[in-house]
Motif scaffolding. Sequence first.
Motif, PDB file in Angstrom:
ATOM      1  N   GLU A 204     -14.553  -9.127  28.900  1.00  0.00           N
ATOM      2  CA  GLU A 204     -14.833  -9.910  27.681  1.00  0.00           C
ATOM      3  C   GLU A 204     -13.808  -9.661  26.583  1.00  0.00           C
ATOM      4  OE1 GLU A 204     -16.276 -12.121  25.955  1.00  0.00           O
ATOM      5  OE2 GLU A 204     -17.712 -12.868  27.399  1.00  0.00           O
ATOM      6  N   GLN A 205     -13.527 -10.724  25.836  1.00  0.00           N
ATOM      7  CA  GLN A 205     -12.769 -10.582  24.582  1.00  0.00           C
ATOM      8  C   GLN A 205     -13.724 -10.339  23.426  1.00  0.00           C
ATOM      9  OE1 GLN A 205      -9.728 -13.437  23.617  1.00  0.00           O
ATOM     10  NE2 GLN A 205      -9.744 -14.222  25.694  1.00  0.00           N
ATOM     11  N   ASN A 206     -14.965 -10.765  23.606  1.00  0.00           N
ATOM     12  CA  ASN A 206     -15.963 -10.637  22.548  1.00  0.00           C
ATOM     13  C   ASN A 206     -16.517  -9.205  22.555  1.00  0.00           C
ATOM     14  OD1 ASN A 206     -18.133 -10.855  20.827  1.00  0.00           O
ATOM     15  ND2 ASN A 206     -18.658 -12.924  21.495  1.00  0.00           N
ATOM     16  N   ILE A 207     -15.701  -8.313  21.968  1.00  0.00           N
ATOM     17  CA  ILE A 207     -15.960  -6.879  22.084  1.00  0.00           C
ATOM     18  C   ILE A 207     -17.287  -6.473  21.430  1.00  0.00           C
ATOM     19  CG2 ILE A 207     -15.105  -4.617  21.291  1.00  0.00           C
ATOM     20  CD1 ILE A 207     -12.294  -5.648  21.814  1.00  0.00           C
ATOM     21  N   HIS A 208     -17.529  -6.954  20.220  1.00  0.00           N
ATOM     22  CA  HIS A 208     -18.715  -6.493  19.480  1.00  0.00           C
ATOM     23  C   HIS A 208     -20.001  -6.863  20.191  1.00  0.00           C
ATOM     24  CE1 HIS A 208     -16.617  -4.893  16.059  1.00  0.00           C
ATOM     25  NE2 HIS A 208     -15.828  -5.945  16.104  1.00  0.00           N
ATOM     26  N   ASP A 241     -11.303  -3.512  15.963  1.00  0.00           N
ATOM     27  CA  ASP A 241     -11.022  -4.900  15.589  1.00  0.00           C
ATOM     28  C   ASP A 241      -9.579  -5.285  15.891  1.00  0.00           C
ATOM     29  OD1 ASP A 241     -13.480  -6.034  14.725  1.00  0.00           O
ATOM     30  OD2 ASP A 241     -13.442  -4.547  13.124  1.00  0.00           O
ATOM     31  N   ALA A 242      -8.682  -4.305  15.774  1.00  0.00           N
ATOM     32  CA  ALA A 242      -7.283  -4.581  16.132  1.00  0.00           C
ATOM     33  C   ALA A 242      -7.201  -4.882  17.623  1.00  0.00           C
ATOM     34  CB  ALA A 242      -6.415  -3.386  15.781  1.00  0.00           C
ATOM     35  N   LEU A 243      -8.000  -4.166  18.425  1.00  0.00           N
ATOM     36  CA  LEU A 243      -8.008  -4.411  19.866  1.00  0.00           C
ATOM     37  C   LEU A 243      -8.528  -5.805  20.143  1.00  0.00           C
ATOM     38  CD1 LEU A 243      -9.386  -0.968  20.956  1.00  0.00           C
ATOM     39  CD2 LEU A 243      -7.230  -1.955  21.721  1.00  0.00           C
ATOM     40  N   TYR A 244      -9.530  -6.191  19.359  1.00  0.00           N
ATOM     41  CA  TYR A 244     -10.126  -7.507  19.505  1.00  0.00           C
ATOM     42  C   TYR A 244      -9.064  -8.593  19.329  1.00  0.00           C
ATOM     43  CZ  TYR A 244     -13.560 -11.210  18.612  1.00  0.00           C
ATOM     44  OH  TYR A 244     -14.304 -12.350  18.666  1.00  0.00           O
ATOM     45  N   LEU A 245      -8.167  -8.342  18.383  1.00  0.00           N
ATOM     46  CA  LEU A 245      -7.130  -9.322  18.096  1.00  0.00           C
ATOM     47  C   LEU A 245      -5.856  -9.083  18.897  1.00  0.00           C
ATOM     48  CD1 LEU A 245      -7.617  -9.252  14.231  1.00  0.00           C
ATOM     49  CD2 LEU A 245      -8.282 -11.104  15.770  1.00  0.00           C
ATOM     50  N   GLY A 246      -5.885  -8.042  19.734  1.00  0.00           N
ATOM     51  CA  GLY A 246      -4.702  -7.764  20.545  1.00  0.00           C
ATOM     52  C   GLY A 246      -3.569  -7.151  19.742  1.00  0.00           C
ATOM     53  N   GLN A 247      -3.923  -6.421  18.665  1.00  0.00           N
ATOM     54  CA  GLN A 247      -2.868  -5.869  17.810  1.00  0.00           C
ATOM     55  C   GLN A 247      -2.821  -4.347  17.808  1.00  0.00           C
ATOM     56  OE1 GLN A 247      -4.080  -7.492  14.116  1.00  0.00           O
ATOM     57  NE2 GLN A 247      -3.170  -9.493  14.510  1.00  0.00           N
ATOM     58  N   ALA A 248      -3.577  -3.711  18.668  1.00  0.00           N
ATOM     59  CA  ALA A 248      -3.620  -2.247  18.620  1.00  0.00           C
ATOM     60  C   ALA A 248      -2.331  -1.674  19.203  1.00  0.00           C
ATOM     61  CB  ALA A 248      -4.806  -1.749  19.415  1.00  0.00           C
TER      62      ALA A 248
END
Length: 248
Positions: A204-208, A241-248
């Motif tokens: 899933e991309q919908n992490i939360h 949240d950064a992971l959620y957006l692919g920015q970590a």
Amino acid sequence: MSHPEILRLEQIEVLYDQVILAVRDVSLHLAQGEIVALLGANGAGKSSTLKAISSLVRAQRGEIARGRIFYQGQDITHAPAHTLVQGGLVQVLEGRHCFAHLSVEENLLLGAFARKPSRAQLRQSLERIYQYFPRLKERRKSLTGYTSGGEQQMVAIGRALIADPRLVLLDEPSMGLAPQIVEEIFDIVARLNQQEGVAFLVAEQNIHLTLEYAHRGYILESGRVVGHGTAQELKQREDIDALYLGQA
Ligand code: ATP
């Protein structure tokens, strides 16, 4: 871990076209009856990892999977997909893949193909699926192409259930669906898990939202596992949240 292991991946790599390393050295495990999330942004390698498990990575298309995969203690690396289904390991593909011109019930029955059940067993399996998805019972005669995206996702999960799985690989069930429908689907997954002990590996991309339902999770970034832990531990990570957006 109190329950025996159902799935273990050891150093999985997936390579496309000889050069694109979509999955790098991924190791993970699931216990029987666990819901485990495989989380990451678009392109992180979630689908490729699931495809490696269910032998959908195809050498003849220039795709290569390396590493070892164990299911219920048996080495299933490169085992043909239909033998996995017979053994209770089923994948629900991203994008649902329903046959639009077949009815809802016909689509569900396709899931029984590898198991060759009797007519009575089929009826029983259908009734069980309709218990979890009453909407599908209402719409069982409708052409699947005329049902909503959420209903089609339910058909895809229902079709997997008809094979009576112990482990379902669920690829992005939330894709393109309204939040309320996604919750409805996750509630059914949780009931299947609690009432029947079915294990789920959910990409899933919908992490939360996924962490509200999963027991544990792994975070993938650029094909690598960059974090793992209980759902509680992962929810507390500040970089989530950064992971959620692919920015970590
Ligand atoms: P998504 O949510 O978009 O499905 P994902 O986390 O499931 O993302 P993958 O679909 O596994 O990620 O993709 C991982 C990487 O592999 C991406 O860079 C993608 O472009 C690449 N990739 C996936 N499938 C193929 C393919 N058949 N041929 C070449 N590259 C591919």
